[in-house]
Design an enzyme around this catalytic site. Structure first.
Site, PDB file in Angstrom:
ATOM      1  N   CYS A   1       0.818  -1.227   0.000  1.00  9.56           N
ATOM      2  CA  CYS A   1       0.000   0.000   0.000  1.00  9.56           C
ATOM      3  C   CYS A   1       0.845   1.268   0.000  1.00  9.56           C
ATOM      4  O   CYS A   1       0.318   2.359  -0.176  1.00  9.56           O
ATOM      5  CB  CYS A   1      -0.939   0.012   1.201  1.00  9.56           C
ATOM      6  SG  CYS A   1      -0.077   0.093   2.774  1.00  9.56           S
TER       7      CYS A   1
ATOM      8  N   ASP B   1       2.540   2.525   2.619  1.00 10.94           N
ATOM      9  CA  ASP B   1       2.665   3.164   3.928  1.00 10.94           C
ATOM     10  C   ASP B   1       4.083   2.995   4.463  1.00 10.94           C
ATOM     11  O   ASP B   1       4.675   1.920   4.347  1.00 10.94           O
ATOM     12  CB  ASP B   1       1.691   2.545   4.935  1.00 10.94           C
ATOM     13  CG  ASP B   1       0.233   2.829   4.619  1.00 10.94           C
ATOM     14  OD1 ASP B   1      -0.032   3.727   3.798  1.00 10.94           O
ATOM     15  OD2 ASP B   1      -0.641   2.161   5.190  1.00 10.94           O
TER      16      ASP B   1
ATOM     17  N   CYS C   1      -2.057   6.153   4.971  1.00 12.41           N
ATOM     18  CA  CYS C   1      -3.494   6.413   5.110  1.00 12.41           C
ATOM     19  C   CYS C   1      -3.842   6.790   6.546  1.00 12.41           C
ATOM     20  O   CYS C   1      -2.999   6.737   7.444  1.00 12.41           O
ATOM     21  CB  CYS C   1      -4.280   5.184   4.681  1.00 12.41           C
ATOM     22  SG  CYS C   1      -4.059   3.761   5.775  1.00 12.41           S
TER      23      CYS C   1
ATOM     24  N   CYS D   1      -2.046  -1.938   8.796  1.00 10.29           N
ATOM     25  CA  CYS D   1      -1.610  -0.694   9.440  1.00 10.29           C
ATOM     26  C   CYS D   1      -1.227  -0.945  10.889  1.00 10.29           C
ATOM     27  O   CYS D   1      -0.218  -0.435  11.375  1.00 10.29           O
ATOM     28  CB  CYS D   1      -2.712   0.360   9.367  1.00 10.29           C
ATOM     29  SG  CYS D   1      -3.149   0.831   7.682  1.00 10.29           S
TER      30      CYS D   1
END
Length: 176
Positions: A64, A66, A91, A134
């Site tokens: 993603c 991150d 995010c 996350c």
């Protein structure tokens, strides 16, 4: 009569559509805790990387994009985390996970902080399954920061704190 009926139906349709849109607009994609940590992140910043009392963890999720940097400052005497900072590019869930982690580990020993799992973070922030990575980044970041701190201090991984090691050495000297 047809005109009146069409006009009334159009008016009714407009009211229903407006109410439905209002209800949809109030539905949030993120949980309130995620929004709070995203809008008001705690402990954003950096600590001096060269400081021997600072451990830095830098982790990323290629899927993603991150990237999370989490830094801890450990007190020599107590072996507790006295300061913690983060910088995250990602995010809202990644930023919230970082922010929550900084609040959670402050005041903990390295051993306690290393036992925090992503499931605890995900549960606290009510992260959906698609955002679990996350919370995993936050877990990896604290573990990486602890590892970096220990490598700077040349502590064996079995030792929990500098204070515990010093106490152990004092006991050995007293028995000799």
């Amino acid at each position: 009569m047809l005109r009146t009926t069409l006009s009334q139906n159009t008016s009714l349709f407009s009211r229903i559509a407006s109410q439905s849109f209002t209800r949809l607009a109030t539905i949030r994609a993120y949980h309130e805790k995620v929004i709070d940590h995203y809008e008001r992140p705690r402990n954003v910043g950096s600590l001096p990387r060269a400081d021997p009392n600072v451990g830095t963890g830098l982790v990323g999720a290629p899927a993603c994009g991150d990237v999370m940097k989490l830094q801890i400052r450990v007190d020599d005497q107590t072996g507790k985390i006295v300061d913690v900072k983060f910088k995250t590019f990602g995010c809202g869930s990644a930023i919230a996970s970082s922010s929550y982690m900084t609040e959670r580990v402050r005041g903990m020993s390295l051993e306690e902080a290393g036992q925090i799992r992503n499931t605890e973070i995900a549960k606290e922030l009510s992260l959906p399954p698609v955002k679990l990575h996350c919370s995993m980044l936050a877990e990896d970041a604290i573990k990486s920061a602890i590892k970096d701190y220990k490598s700077k201090r040349l502590l064996p991984s079995t030792s929990t704190t500098p204070a515990a090691e010093q106490s152990s050495q004092t006991s050995q000297q007293a028995t000799a």
